[in-house]
Design a protein around this motif. Structure first.
Motif, PDB file in Angstrom:
ATOM      1  N   GLN A 218       0.641  -1.120   0.080  1.00 56.27           N
ATOM      2  CA  GLN A 218       0.235  -0.061  -0.134  1.00 56.27           C
ATOM      3  C   GLN A 218       0.985   1.148  -0.094  1.00 56.27           C
ATOM      4  OE1 GLN A 218      -2.972   0.077   3.226  1.00 56.27           O
ATOM      5  NE2 GLN A 218      -3.107   2.262   2.831  1.00 56.27           N
ATOM      6  N   PHE A 219       2.175   1.130   0.930  1.00 55.55           N
ATOM      7  CA  PHE A 219       2.881   2.393   0.715  1.00 55.55           C
ATOM      8  C   PHE A 219       3.184   2.615  -0.395  1.00 55.55           C
ATOM      9  CE2 PHE A 219       7.095   4.169   1.322  1.00 55.55           C
ATOM     10  CZ  PHE A 219       6.869   5.363   2.051  1.00 55.55           C
ATOM     11  N   LEU A 220       3.834   1.658  -1.197  1.00 55.60           N
ATOM     12  CA  LEU A 220       4.273   1.826  -2.774  1.00 55.60           C
ATOM     13  C   LEU A 220       3.416   2.291  -3.406  1.00 55.60           C
ATOM     14  CD1 LEU A 220       6.528   1.492  -4.889  1.00 55.60           C
ATOM     15  CD2 LEU A 220       6.059  -0.839  -5.088  1.00 55.60           C
ATOM     16  N   VAL A 221       2.029   1.879  -3.527  1.00 51.09           N
ATOM     17  CA  VAL A 221       1.035   2.310  -4.411  1.00 51.09           C
ATOM     18  C   VAL A 221       0.684   3.830  -4.081  1.00 51.09           C
ATOM     19  CG1 VAL A 221      -1.623   2.008  -4.830  1.00 51.09           C
ATOM     20  CG2 VAL A 221      -0.021   0.086  -4.561  1.00 51.09           C
TER      21      VAL A 221
ATOM     22  N   THR B 284       3.624   6.159  -5.388  1.00 49.08           N
ATOM     23  CA  THR B 284       3.499   6.351  -6.864  1.00 49.08           C
ATOM     24  C   THR B 284       2.407   7.278  -7.224  1.00 49.08           C
ATOM     25  OG1 THR B 284       4.535   4.174  -7.033  1.00 49.08           O
ATOM     26  CG2 THR B 284       3.359   5.147  -8.971  1.00 49.08           C
ATOM     27  N   TYR B 285       1.095   7.038  -6.714  1.00 41.11           N
ATOM     28  CA  TYR B 285       0.166   7.901  -6.789  1.00 41.11           C
ATOM     29  C   TYR B 285       0.484   9.315  -6.474  1.00 41.11           C
ATOM     30  CZ  TYR B 285      -4.736   9.765  -6.708  1.00 41.11           C
ATOM     31  OH  TYR B 285      -5.742  10.700  -6.877  1.00 41.11           O
ATOM     32  N   ASN B 286       0.967   9.635  -5.364  1.00 40.69           N
ATOM     33  CA  ASN B 286       1.236  10.936  -4.738  1.00 40.69           C
ATOM     34  C   ASN B 286       2.263  11.458  -5.759  1.00 40.69           C
ATOM     35  OD1 ASN B 286      -0.575  11.026  -2.828  1.00 40.69           O
ATOM     36  ND2 ASN B 286       0.722  10.014  -1.261  1.00 40.69           N
ATOM     37  N   PHE B 287       3.329  10.713  -6.533  1.00 38.36           N
ATOM     38  CA  PHE B 287       4.086  11.302  -7.048  1.00 38.36           C
ATOM     39  C   PHE B 287       3.437  11.847  -8.445  1.00 38.36           C
ATOM     40  CE2 PHE B 287       7.240  10.674 -10.494  1.00 38.36           C
ATOM     41  CZ  PHE B 287       8.286  11.369 -10.172  1.00 38.36           C
ATOM     42  N   VAL B 288       2.605  10.671  -9.018  1.00 35.51           N
ATOM     43  CA  VAL B 288       2.131  11.317 -10.253  1.00 35.51           C
ATOM     44  C   VAL B 288       0.986  12.440 -10.026  1.00 35.51           C
ATOM     45  CG1 VAL B 288       0.466  10.490 -12.180  1.00 35.51           C
ATOM     46  CG2 VAL B 288       2.499   9.136 -11.086  1.00 35.51           C
ATOM     47  N   ARG B 289       0.395  12.276  -8.875  1.00 35.78           N
ATOM     48  CA  ARG B 289      -0.773  13.232  -8.609  1.00 35.78           C
ATOM     49  C   ARG B 289      -0.254  14.683  -8.410  1.00 35.78           C
ATOM     50  NH1 ARG B 289      -3.291  16.050  -4.690  1.00 35.78           N
ATOM     51  NH2 ARG B 289      -5.536  16.190  -4.702  1.00 35.78           N
ATOM     52  N   ASN B 290       0.939  14.936  -7.708  1.00 32.64           N
ATOM     53  CA  ASN B 290       1.420  15.974  -7.208  1.00 32.64           C
ATOM     54  C   ASN B 290       2.507  16.643  -8.034  1.00 32.64           C
ATOM     55  OD1 ASN B 290      -0.017  16.128  -4.888  1.00 32.64           O
ATOM     56  ND2 ASN B 290       1.297  14.826  -3.712  1.00 32.64           N
ATOM     57  N   THR B 291       3.386  15.804  -8.350  1.00 34.37           N
ATOM     58  CA  THR B 291       4.690  16.328  -9.295  1.00 34.37           C
ATOM     59  C   THR B 291       4.386  16.580 -10.809  1.00 34.37           C
ATOM     60  OG1 THR B 291       5.992  15.198  -7.801  1.00 34.37           O
ATOM     61  CG2 THR B 291       6.772  15.782 -10.012  1.00 34.37           C
ATOM     62  N   LEU B 292       3.457  15.545 -11.288  1.00 34.92           N
ATOM     63  CA  LEU B 292       3.118  15.561 -12.584  1.00 34.92           C
ATOM     64  C   LEU B 292       1.837  15.875 -12.881  1.00 34.92           C
ATOM     65  CD1 LEU B 292       4.636  11.900 -13.735  1.00 34.92           C
ATOM     66  CD2 LEU B 292       5.524  14.280 -14.096  1.00 34.92           C
ATOM     67  N   GLY B 293       0.839  16.044 -11.978  1.00 40.38           N
ATOM     68  CA  GLY B 293      -0.522  16.218 -12.280  1.00 40.38           C
ATOM     69  C   GLY B 293      -0.727  17.942 -11.876  1.00 40.38           C
TER      70      GLY B 293
ATOM     71  N   PHE C  26      -7.530  14.249 -15.723  1.00 37.98           N
ATOM     72  CA  PHE C  26      -6.243  13.861 -16.395  1.00 37.98           C
ATOM     73  C   PHE C  26      -5.374  13.001 -15.612  1.00 37.98           C
ATOM     74  CE2 PHE C  26      -7.122  18.191 -18.206  1.00 37.98           C
ATOM     75  CZ  PHE C  26      -7.786  17.683 -19.617  1.00 37.98           C
ATOM     76  N   LEU C  27      -5.757  12.825 -14.449  1.00 40.63           N
ATOM     77  CA  LEU C  27      -4.871  12.051 -13.398  1.00 40.63           C
ATOM     78  C   LEU C  27      -5.005  10.569 -13.939  1.00 40.63           C
ATOM     79  CD1 LEU C  27      -3.005  11.989 -11.233  1.00 40.63           C
ATOM     80  CD2 LEU C  27      -4.889  11.967  -9.704  1.00 40.63           C
TER      81      LEU C  27
END
Length: 268
Positions: free
Chosen positions: A70-73, A76-85, A97-98
């Motif tokens: 769960q920590f890895l998921v 990864t989600y927070n990285f894409v959500r915050n940094t790339l989204g 678009f997330l």
């Protein structure tokens, strides 16, 4: 991988076969035609099943104190959500678009990492068709968003040229911007990913197969020593390739987010 040792052209000895594009075409069945089912197609299907199993399983039993999975998921989600989204597209528009960005990043990353996984060792996106499909999806998305935000195709095309320019400069800039948005962006997006995965895999093949050939068929201690060094260097190259695989997944998703951010903005 193809064998490193083949019959030499002259004499009865053996020679080293340099790795090439043939190492990337592995039909499993269906012959060598356009409709053959190849190894990269199988690897892609396996990656989709693996990603679905991993994320569905991890999110099915969420807990306040997360497990490693769960920590890895969540990471990864927070990285894409915050940094790339959010940071690229903006807090107002990024959520819609997330799912696309998250899918792009995880799919590309897993398939890139397959390039160094034992018994797979094939980067799926070294075959142009796969990054091309993802590029078409991104291409259609940011153009559709741009047309919708600019209230029609004509207004969207007009927005390619910023206001306030001299009349004689507008046609020149329009042609350049049109080529950038409709030709150069999709080409570079697909070719960058494919080129990096192709080059990295070829380098690993050269050092691994070349080292194996020198070690097994070198006729003096110098050649055998060079073979050992080549094999050792291939280990270091593997870790470097892992970094490149992550960066390429990040860059592809980052550029997709930048193009979408450009489309949703009021001004190009």
């Amino acid at each position: 991988m193809l064998p490193a040792v083949v019959p030499a052209a002259e004499g009865g000895g053996e020679g080293f076969e340099t790795p090439g594009v043939a190492n990337f075409w592995w039909p499993l069945f269906g012959g060598d035609g356009a409709f053959a089912f190849t190894r990269p197609a199988l690897v892609l299907l396996i990656s989709v099943a693996l990603i679905a199993w991993f994320f569905v399983g991890a999110t099915g039993k969420l807990s306040l104190v997360p497990s490693k999975r769960q920590f890895l998921v969540e990471g990864t989600y927070n990285f894409v959500r915050n940094t790339l989204g959010r940071d690229i597209i903006g807090s107002k528009d990024f959520l819609q678009f997330l799912p696309l960005l998250f899918t792009l990043f995880t799919l590309i990353l897993v398939n890139n990492v397959f390039g160094i996984v034992p018994f797979v060792q094939y980067p799926t996106f070294s075959r142009l068709g796969f990054p091309l499909v993802l590029t078409v999806i991104v291409y259609l998305t940011y153009h559709a968003v741009g047309i919708k935000r600019k209230h029609g195709v004509l207004n969207y095309l007009k927005s390619l040229v910023p206001p306030g320019l001299p009349t004689w400069l507008k046609p020149i800039l329009f042609v350049l911007e049109f080529l950038t948005y409709f030709v150069i962006r999709p080409l570079t997006l697909a070719l960058r990913l494919m080129g990096n995965m192709l080059a990295g895999h070829l380098m690993l093949l050269v050092f691994i197969l070349g080292g194996e050939y020198l070690l097994l068929h070198g006729d003096n201690i110098g050649l055998k020593g060079a073979g050992i060094l080549s094999m050792a260097f291939s280990v270091g190259m593997t870790f470097f390739e892992l970094l490149i695989e992550f960066l390429q997944a990040f860059i592809f998703t980052l550029l997709a987010a930048l193009y979408i951010a450009d489309a949703v903005s009021e001004h190009h």
